[in-house]
Design a protein around this motif. Structure first.
Motif, PDB file in Angstrom:
ATOM      1  N   THR A  57       0.815  -1.209   0.000  1.00  0.00           N
ATOM      2  CA  THR A  57       0.000   0.000   0.000  1.00  0.00           C
ATOM      3  C   THR A  57       0.850   1.262   0.000  1.00  0.00           C
ATOM      4  O   THR A  57       1.991   1.270   0.481  1.00  0.00           O
ATOM      5  N   ASN A  58       0.273   2.304  -0.555  1.00  0.00           N
ATOM      6  CA  ASN A  58       0.840   3.647  -0.491  1.00  0.00           C
ATOM      7  C   ASN A  58      -0.263   4.601  -0.064  1.00  0.00           C
ATOM      8  O   ASN A  58      -1.366   4.545  -0.611  1.00  0.00           O
ATOM      9  N   TYR A  59       0.042   5.447   0.869  1.00  0.00           N
ATOM     10  CA  TYR A  59      -0.910   6.441   1.352  1.00  0.00           C
ATOM     11  C   TYR A  59      -0.319   7.830   1.222  1.00  0.00           C
ATOM     12  O   TYR A  59       0.885   8.034   1.413  1.00  0.00           O
ATOM     13  N   SER A  60      -1.188   8.784   0.984  1.00  0.00           N
ATOM     14  CA  SER A  60      -0.780  10.174   1.096  1.00  0.00           C
ATOM     15  C   SER A  60      -0.495  10.476   2.560  1.00  0.00           C
ATOM     16  O   SER A  60      -1.177   9.962   3.455  1.00  0.00           O
ATOM     17  N   ASP A  61       0.493  11.302   2.818  1.00  0.00           N
ATOM     18  CA  ASP A  61       0.809  11.655   4.207  1.00  0.00           C
ATOM     19  C   ASP A  61      -0.387  12.289   4.907  1.00  0.00           C
ATOM     20  O   ASP A  61      -0.571  12.150   6.117  1.00  0.00           O
ATOM     21  N   SER A  62      -1.222  12.973   4.144  1.00  0.00           N
ATOM     22  CA  SER A  62      -2.342  13.697   4.747  1.00  0.00           C
ATOM     23  C   SER A  62      -3.437  12.765   5.272  1.00  0.00           C
ATOM     24  O   SER A  62      -4.286  13.210   6.051  1.00  0.00           O
ATOM     25  N   VAL A  63      -3.431  11.498   4.857  1.00  0.00           N
ATOM     26  CA  VAL A  63      -4.488  10.590   5.294  1.00  0.00           C
ATOM     27  C   VAL A  63      -3.958   9.417   6.119  1.00  0.00           C
ATOM     28  O   VAL A  63      -4.749   8.627   6.646  1.00  0.00           O
ATOM     29  N   LYS A  64      -2.656   9.309   6.247  1.00  0.00           N
ATOM     30  CA  LYS A  64      -2.080   8.200   7.019  1.00  0.00           C
ATOM     31  C   LYS A  64      -2.619   8.211   8.444  1.00  0.00           C
ATOM     32  O   LYS A  64      -2.682   9.255   9.090  1.00  0.00           O
ATOM     33  N   GLY A  65      -3.007   7.027   8.902  1.00  0.00           N
ATOM     34  CA  GLY A  65      -3.535   6.899  10.251  1.00  0.00           C
ATOM     35  C   GLY A  65      -5.024   7.159  10.349  1.00  0.00           C
ATOM     36  O   GLY A  65      -5.636   6.876  11.384  1.00  0.00           O
ATOM     37  N   ARG A  66      -5.613   7.698   9.286  1.00  0.00           N
ATOM     38  CA  ARG A  66      -7.055   7.984   9.302  1.00  0.00           C
ATOM     39  C   ARG A  66      -7.812   7.149   8.252  1.00  0.00           C
ATOM     40  O   ARG A  66      -8.952   6.747   8.486  1.00  0.00           O
ATOM     41  N   PHE A  67      -7.187   6.916   7.128  1.00  0.00           N
ATOM     42  CA  PHE A  67      -7.822   6.161   6.040  1.00  0.00           C
ATOM     43  C   PHE A  67      -7.170   4.786   5.927  1.00  0.00           C
ATOM     44  O   PHE A  67      -5.963   4.637   6.143  1.00  0.00           O
ATOM     45  N   THR A  68      -7.983   3.800   5.533  1.00  0.00           N
ATOM     46  CA  THR A  68      -7.477   2.450   5.324  1.00  0.00           C
ATOM     47  C   THR A  68      -8.012   1.910   4.012  1.00  0.00           C
ATOM     48  O   THR A  68      -9.226   1.909   3.783  1.00  0.00           O
ATOM     49  N   ILE A  69      -7.111   1.433   3.168  1.00  0.00           N
ATOM     50  CA  ILE A  69      -7.504   0.835   1.894  1.00  0.00           C
ATOM     51  C   ILE A  69      -7.485  -0.677   2.034  1.00  0.00           C
ATOM     52  O   ILE A  69      -6.633  -1.239   2.727  1.00  0.00           O
ATOM     53  N   SER A  70      -8.446  -1.319   1.373  1.00  0.00           N
ATOM     54  CA  SER A  70      -8.489  -2.779   1.361  1.00  0.00           C
ATOM     55  C   SER A  70      -9.052  -3.251   0.028  1.00  0.00           C
ATOM     56  O   SER A  70      -9.679  -2.472  -0.697  1.00  0.00           O
ATOM     57  N   ARG A  71      -8.806  -4.511  -0.290  1.00  0.00           N
ATOM     58  CA  ARG A  71      -9.278  -5.075  -1.562  1.00  0.00           C
ATOM     59  C   ARG A  71      -9.901  -6.434  -1.324  1.00  0.00           C
ATOM     60  O   ARG A  71      -9.467  -7.192  -0.453  1.00  0.00           O
ATOM     61  N   ASP A  72     -10.920  -6.713  -2.107  1.00  0.00           N
ATOM     62  CA  ASP A  72     -11.493  -8.054  -2.189  1.00  0.00           C
ATOM     63  C   ASP A  72     -11.219  -8.523  -3.619  1.00  0.00           C
ATOM     64  O   ASP A  72     -11.933  -8.158  -4.547  1.00  0.00           O
ATOM     65  N   ASN A  73     -10.176  -9.298  -3.778  1.00  0.00           N
ATOM     66  CA  ASN A  73      -9.757  -9.685  -5.130  1.00  0.00           C
ATOM     67  C   ASN A  73     -10.793 -10.570  -5.816  1.00  0.00           C
ATOM     68  O   ASN A  73     -10.946 -10.525  -7.039  1.00  0.00           O
ATOM     69  N   TYR A  79     -11.874  -0.853  -1.387  1.00  0.00           N
ATOM     70  CA  TYR A  79     -12.598  -0.063  -0.399  1.00  0.00           C
ATOM     71  C   TYR A  79     -11.659   0.995   0.190  1.00  0.00           C
ATOM     72  O   TYR A  79     -10.440   0.813   0.238  1.00  0.00           O
ATOM     73  N   LEU A  80     -12.270   2.073   0.645  1.00  0.00           N
ATOM     74  CA  LEU A  80     -11.517   3.087   1.371  1.00  0.00           C
ATOM     75  C   LEU A  80     -12.322   3.460   2.605  1.00  0.00           C
ATOM     76  O   LEU A  80     -13.378   4.086   2.502  1.00  0.00           O
ATOM     77  N   GLN A  81     -11.844   3.024   3.749  1.00  0.00           N
ATOM     78  CA  GLN A  81     -12.460   3.403   5.016  1.00  0.00           C
ATOM     79  C   GLN A  81     -11.835   4.713   5.462  1.00  0.00           C
ATOM     80  O   GLN A  81     -10.618   4.788   5.670  1.00  0.00           O
ATOM     81  N   MET A  82     -12.675   5.724   5.606  1.00  0.00           N
ATOM     82  CA  MET A  82     -12.197   7.053   5.965  1.00  0.00           C
ATOM     83  C   MET A  82     -12.737   7.430   7.338  1.00  0.00           C
ATOM     84  O   MET A  82     -13.956   7.534   7.514  1.00  0.00           O
ATOM     85  N   ASN A  83     -11.844   7.590   8.285  1.00  0.00           N
ATOM     86  CA  ASN A  83     -12.211   7.970   9.650  1.00  0.00           C
ATOM     87  C   ASN A  83     -11.638   9.343   9.986  1.00  0.00           C
ATOM     88  O   ASN A  83     -10.735   9.840   9.301  1.00  0.00           O
ATOM     89  N   SER A  84     -12.158   9.929  11.041  1.00  0.00           N
ATOM     90  CA  SER A  84     -11.680  11.241  11.510  1.00  0.00           C
ATOM     91  C   SER A  84     -11.615  12.235  10.357  1.00  0.00           C
ATOM     92  O   SER A  84     -10.608  12.945  10.172  1.00  0.00           O
ATOM     93  N   LEU A  85     -12.685  12.301   9.609  1.00  0.00           N
ATOM     94  CA  LEU A  85     -12.687  13.155   8.420  1.00  0.00           C
ATOM     95  C   LEU A  85     -12.597  14.625   8.797  1.00  0.00           C
ATOM     96  O   LEU A  85     -13.135  15.066   9.826  1.00  0.00           O
ATOM     97  N   LYS A  86     -11.915  15.370   7.923  1.00  0.00           N
ATOM     98  CA  LYS A  86     -11.699  16.798   8.125  1.00  0.00           C
ATOM     99  C   LYS A  86     -12.293  17.562   6.943  1.00  0.00           C
ATOM    100  O   LYS A  86     -12.423  17.014   5.852  1.00  0.00           O
ATOM    101  N   PRO A  87     -12.612  18.826   7.139  1.00  0.00           N
ATOM    102  CA  PRO A  87     -13.131  19.610   6.006  1.00  0.00           C
ATOM    103  C   PRO A  87     -12.195  19.588   4.799  1.00  0.00           C
ATOM    104  O   PRO A  87     -12.674  19.600   3.655  1.00  0.00           O
TER     105      PRO A  87
END
Length: 121
Positions: A57-73, A79-87
């Motif tokens: 995986t590769n994440y943007s620094d701005s979303v590390k620790g808040r977003f999680t990517i996963s795949r169902d092959n 999927y992109l689980q996005m937590n602690s969303l900011k404006p």
């Protein structure tokens, strides 16, 4: 041809969560990379998170620790689980996939139509 269909965008309050989904369909031999980019108003499209073969995986620094990517092959879905969303996460989120439609195929990346995520109180 290959189609990418996104779902899961919407309006959420700051601190809230959303889950985006993207399903690939069509002529698919293998999928090397699937992931997400986003484009905010007046800004260039930027990488959010991608997952390569082998679950690298590769994440943007701005979303590390808040977003999680996963795949169902099995479902060709990412999927992109996005937590602690900011404006500042407000943007159109685009699904991205590097797909081989046959052995040795070198098609350019495929893109979804985009789904809007708005983070606002």
């Amino acid at each position: 041809q290959v189609q990418l269909v996104e779902s899961g965008g919407g309006l959420v309050q700051p601190g809230g969560s959303l889950r985006l989904s993207c399903a690939a369909s069509g002529t698919i031999f293998s999928i090397n990379t699937m992931g997400w980019y986003r484009q905010a108003p007046g800004k260039e499209r930027e990488l959010v998170a991608v997952m390569h073969s082998g679950e690298i995986t590769n994440y943007s620094d701005s979303v590390k620790g808040r977003f999680t990517i996963s795949r169902d092959n099995a479902k060709n879905t990412v999927y992109l689980q996005m937590n602690s969303l900011k404006p500042e996460d407000t943007a159109v989120y685009y699904c991205y996939a590097r797909v081989q439609r046959g052995p040795g195929d070198r098609s350019p990346p495929f893109w979804g139509q985009g789904t809007l995520v708005t983070v606002s109180s």
